[in-house]
Enzyme design. Structure first.
Site, PDB file in Angstrom:
ATOM      1  CE  LYS A   1      -3.257   2.941   0.169  1.00  0.00           C
ATOM      2  NZ  LYS A   1      -3.951   3.375   1.383  1.00  0.00           N
TER       3      LYS A   1
ATOM      4  CD  GLU B   1      -2.732   8.454  -4.339  1.00  0.00           C
ATOM      5  OE1 GLU B   1      -3.184   9.520  -3.876  1.00  0.00           O
ATOM      6  OE2 GLU B   1      -2.846   7.351  -3.761  1.00  0.00           O
TER       7      GLU B   1
END
Length: 469
Positions: free
Chosen positions: A191, A198
C-alpha cells in the site's frame, strides 16, 4: 471462517464507509470511536441507509469485545481504521485484557510496515493474529468496495480471505481486487508503494493540466474534454482513474462562487499539506525506502519533494518577492499544431505514469528479496486493478503481460523488450513537452525527472566518470 460480525476501531471517513459496506454485506459492525462527531455521523448514515440494526456503537473496548463474544467461541475479528503511529498501540493496549488466542486484528490504516511487524511480534505469544492491510481508493471505494492488500500469517490470511473477497472491489471480469500477499508487513508495504506511485502519477497529471491551462490557454471545460478523451479512447490512458476524475474536477462548479463561471479549480490553493504535517506518511516512506534500498525512483521522489515544497506557501511567497516575481509560468509560444502538441502531452504523461509504476515495482521487488516475502507481482497488479487510485487498465494489462511472459528482470523492467518499445515510442514526445514547458517556465518536475530517468538508465556513458577520477 465466516465473518458475521466485526469490531471496528475508528470510524472516520474510511472506517465509517467501511462500516456501511459491511452492513450491506449483512455483517454486523460493532464500533468504537472516541470522537463524538464520528460516532454521530456514522449513526446518522446508518439511519439514512436503513442499517441501524447492523451498526452498533459501544462506549468502550470492554463493551465492544463482549458484544463480539459468541457461544461457539469463534475468534473475534477486529479492524483498525485510525491514524498511523501510536493510535494502534493504544488500541491494542485497550483491547489486550479481552483478547484470546485465535483473535484477529486487521489494521486497515496507512501504517508503516515496520510498525506492523513489531505489533505482529508483540501479539504472537498470545496467539493473536495481526494483519497489516492496506485499503486503497479513498472513502468512495471504502463505501462500495476497496482494493485490499493484506499481509500476515498464513493462518490469519486464510481465515479472513473469504470475507476480504466478499467486500473487495471487483475488476471487469468479476475477480476481487485482493490477494494473500505474504508474511509480515508486506501488505502495508504494498500500500505504501501504491501511494508513492500515486504521487508520481498525480504530479505528472497536475503538470499536464497546468501546461494546458497556462501554457496553452485552454478553459477548464476544454481541458476536461481532453482528459475525458484520453480516458475513454483505446490508448495508454484507457481506464485510468486519475485521468477520469481529472475530467470531472475540471468541470466541477460551485453556484455560490461566480468566479470563472463558478469553477471550483479557480479558488483552490496550490498547497498540499498532508506530506509535510505528517498526517499521511506513505509518500515520505516510499521515497525513503527507495533511497534505503538504493533503487532509483526519480519520478516518485521529485513528485514528493514538489508536494512538500507546495505545503509551505509562505516560504514560496517570500522567495517570489526576493526574486521580484520574475520566474512566472506563461503561455507557450510558437505552437503551430495544438492538437499534435496535446497528443505529445498525452504520450509524456503516459511515459511518466509508466515510469512511476516501474520505479515503485522496483522498490517492491528489492524489498521482497530483502525480507523474503516472495511477492507474486501478478497478484500485486490484481490488487491494483480496481477500487484504487492508481487504477489504469492499459498500464496494468501491459505490466501483467510482462510478468506473465517470464522475460523480465523484476529489478530492471526497463530492459524488457515490450516496455523498452513503449518508452522508445514516447521519448520524442516527452522531450518536446519538457523543452517547451521549460521555455515557458512551467513547472514539470515529474515529467522532466521521468525524461532524465529514461535517458540515464539507457546510457553506459554517464558524466559520473568525471566525479570518480
Amino acid at each position: 471462517m465466516e465473518v458475521k460480525q466485526i469490531g471496528m476501531i475508528g470510524t472516520g471517513s474510511m472506517g465509517g464507509m467501511l462500516s456501511l459496506l459491511f452492513a450491506e454485506h449483512n455483517i454486523h459492525t460493532h464500533f468504537y470511536d472516541p470522537s463524538k462527531q464520528h460516532v454521530e455521523l456514522l449513526q446518522s448514515q446508518a439511519r439514512d441507509t436503513g442499517h441501524t440494526n447492523k451498526i452498533t456503537y459501544h462506549a468502550d473496548h470492554k463493551s465492544l469485545c463482549n458484544a463480539l463474544q459468541n457461544d461457539d467461541n469463534k475468534p473475534k475479528v477486529f479492524m483498525f481504521s485510525i491514524p498511523h503511529g501510536g493510535a494502534a498501540d493504544d488500541s491494542i493496549d485497550a483491547l489486550g485484557p479481552y483478547l484470546n488466542a485465535g483473535d484477529i486484528i486487521m489494521d486497515a490504516s496507512n501504517e508503516h510496515w515496520a510498525a506492523t511487524e513489531r505489533r505482529q511480534k508483540r501479539l504472537a505469544p498470545k496467539g493473536v493474529h495481526y494483519i497489516g492491510m492496506g485499503v486503497s481508493g479513498g472513502y468512495q471505494s471504502a463505501r462500495h468496495g476497496p482494493s485490499i492488500s493484506p499481509g500476515g500469517s498464513d493462518e490469519a490470511l486464510e481465515a479472513v480471505f473469504p470475507f476480504l473477497q466478499q467486500i473487495a472491489a471487483k475488476d471487469g471480469n468479476g475477480r476481487p481486487c485482493v490477494a494473500k500477499l505474504g508474511p509480515g508487513g508486506c501488505g502495508h508495504y504494498v500500500k505504501m508503494i501504491h501511494n508513492g506511485i500515486e504521487h508520481g502519477m498525480m504530479t505528472a497529471l497536475c503538470e499536464a493540466w497546468a501546461v494546458m491551462d497556462t501554457g496553452l490557454g485552454l478553459s477548464y471545460d476544454e481541458i476536461g474534454s481532453v482528459f475525458e478523451e484520453w480516458n475513454q479512447e483505446d490508448g495508454p490512458m484507457r481506464g485510468n482513474y486519475l485521468v477520469g476524475i481529472g475530467a470531472q474536477i475540471c468541470r466541477t462548479r460551485d453556484s455560490e462562487h461566480g468566479n470563472d463561471g463558478g469553477a471550483v479549480l479557480s479558488r483552490i490553493r496550490d498547497k498540499v499539506v498532508q506530506d509535510a504535517d505528517d498526517s499521511e506518511g506513505t509518500g515520505t516512506w516510499a521515497a525513503e525506502e527507495g533511497i534505503r534500498l538504493h533503487v532509483p525512483h526519480p519520478t516518485i521522489a521529485a513528485s514528493h519533494i514538489f508536494r512538500v515544497a507546495s505545503a509551505d506557501a509562505a516560504k514560496r511567497a517570500a522567495v517570489k518577492g526576493a526574486v521580484g516575481g520574475r520566474i512566472l509560468p506563461r503561455k507557450i509560444s510558437g505552437i503551430t499544431d495544438q492538437a499534435k502538441f496535446i497528443r505529445d502531452l498525452r504520450q509524456a504523461v503516459y511515459a511518466s505514469f509508466l515510469m512511476s509504476f516501474m520505479q515503485g515495482l522496483h522498490i517492491l521487488s528489492r524489498a521482497s528479496e530483502q525480507h523474503e516475502w516472495n511477492l507474486d507481482f501478478v497478484n500485486v497488479l490484481q490488487v491494483w486493478r480496481q477500487g484504487c487510485i492508481i487504477q489504469s487498465d492499459f498500464l496494468v494489462d501491459l505490466l501483467e503481460s510482462v510478468y506473465r511472459s517470464g522475460q523480465q528482470d523484476n529489478n530492471n523492467l526497463l530492459a524488457n523488450l515490450t516496455i523498452a518499445h513503449e518508452l522508445r515510442e514516447t521519448y520524442p514526445a516527452v522531450k518536446t513537452v519538457v523543452l517547451r514547458a521549460l521555455e515557458a517556465d512551467l513547472h514539470v518536475p515529474a515529467l522532466s525527472a521521468s525524461l532524465e530517468f529514461y535517458k540515464y538508465s539507457a546510457s553506459t556513458s554517464l558524466p559520473t566518470s568525471f566525479g570518480m577520477y
